[in-house]
Design a protein around this motif. Structure first.
Motif, short mmCIF file in Angstrom:
data_model
loop_
_atom_site.label_atom_id
_atom_site.label_comp_id
_atom_site.label_asym_id
_atom_site.label_seq_id
_atom_site.Cartn_x
_atom_site.Cartn_y
_atom_site.Cartn_z
N HIS A 38 -1.48 9.70 0.88
CA HIS A 38 -1.04 9.05 2.11
C HIS A 38 -1.52 7.60 2.10
N PRO A 39 -0.71 6.66 2.61
CA PRO A 39 -1.12 5.25 2.63
C PRO A 39 -2.47 5.03 3.32
N ASN A 40 -2.78 5.82 4.34
CA ASN A 40 -4.08 5.68 5.00
C ASN A 40 -5.23 6.02 4.06
N VAL A 41 -5.02 7.00 3.21
CA VAL A 41 -6.05 7.38 2.23
C VAL A 41 -6.24 6.26 1.22
N LEU A 42 -5.12 5.70 0.75
CA LEU A 42 -5.22 4.59 -0.19
C LEU A 42 -5.95 3.41 0.45
N GLU A 45 -9.17 12.45 -11.00
CA GLU A 45 -7.73 12.65 -11.19
C GLU A 45 -6.93 11.60 -10.41
N VAL A 46 -7.31 11.37 -9.17
CA VAL A 46 -6.59 10.39 -8.34
C VAL A 46 -6.84 8.98 -8.86
N ALA A 47 -8.07 8.68 -9.27
CA ALA A 47 -8.36 7.36 -9.83
C ALA A 47 -7.52 7.11 -11.08
N ALA A 48 -7.34 8.14 -11.90
CA ALA A 48 -6.51 8.02 -13.10
C ALA A 48 -5.05 7.77 -12.72
N GLN A 52 0.84 -1.20 0.00
CA GLN A 52 0.00 0.00 0.00
C GLN A 52 0.87 1.24 0.00
N SER A 53 1.94 1.21 0.77
CA SER A 53 2.84 2.37 0.85
C SER A 53 3.49 2.66 -0.49
N ASP A 54 3.91 1.60 -1.20
CA ASP A 54 4.53 1.78 -2.51
C ASP A 54 3.57 2.44 -3.49
N LEU A 55 2.34 1.92 -3.55
CA LEU A 55 1.35 2.47 -4.47
C LEU A 55 0.98 3.89 -4.06
N ALA A 56 0.80 4.12 -2.78
CA ALA A 56 0.46 5.46 -2.30
C ALA A 56 1.53 6.47 -2.71
N LEU A 57 2.78 6.08 -2.60
CA LEU A 57 3.89 6.95 -2.99
C LEU A 57 3.84 7.27 -4.48
N LYS A 58 3.57 6.25 -5.31
CA LYS A 58 3.47 6.45 -6.76
C LYS A 58 2.32 7.39 -7.12
N VAL A 59 1.23 7.27 -6.36
CA VAL A 59 0.03 8.05 -6.67
C VAL A 59 0.09 9.45 -6.06
N GLY A 60 0.84 9.58 -4.96
CA GLY A 60 0.95 10.88 -4.29
C GLY A 60 -0.11 11.10 -3.23
N ALA A 88 -0.50 4.14 -12.28
CA ALA A 88 0.54 3.53 -11.44
C ALA A 88 0.47 2.00 -11.48
N LEU A 89 -0.74 1.47 -11.67
CA LEU A 89 -0.93 0.02 -11.73
C LEU A 89 -0.85 -0.52 -13.16
N ASP A 90 -0.69 0.37 -14.13
CA ASP A 90 -0.63 0.00 -15.55
C ASP A 90 -1.87 -0.75 -16.01
#
Length: 80
Positions: A28-32, A45-48, A18-26, A53-55
């Motif tokens: 906080h991991p808690n939000v993700l 915008e965030v969904a995009a 979760q932390s890795d993806l949150a970092l890529k998306v910009g 980030a997940l390709d």
């Protein structure tokens, strides 16, 4: 499959935390985590950013299609 469960599924297939993806998306991991548990809905915008980030396509994560297309397949389709 919900938005959140699709994110979790693809993230785990790619061995991302979760932390890795949150970092890529910009975000906080808690939000993700809230997105993944369907407790919050991201902006378009965030969904995009999550999809990128997940390709995978935004259509896939937003439940408009059940076909999981990765970036390679999407690029091939666009080149046609």
């Amino acid at each position: 499959m919900s938005f959140g469960s699709r994110i979790v599924s693809v993230r785990k297939k790619q061995n991302l935390s979760q932390s890795d993806l949150a970092l890529k998306v910009g975000v906080h991991p808690n939000v993700l985590g809230r997105y993944e548990r369907d407790l919050a809905v991201p902006s378009v915008e965030v969904a995009a950013k999550i999809a990128k980030a997940l390709d995978v396509s935004l259509d896939y994560v937003s439940e408009l299609t059940d076909v999981e297309l990765d970036r390679i397949v999407l690029n091939r389709i666009q080149d046609m």
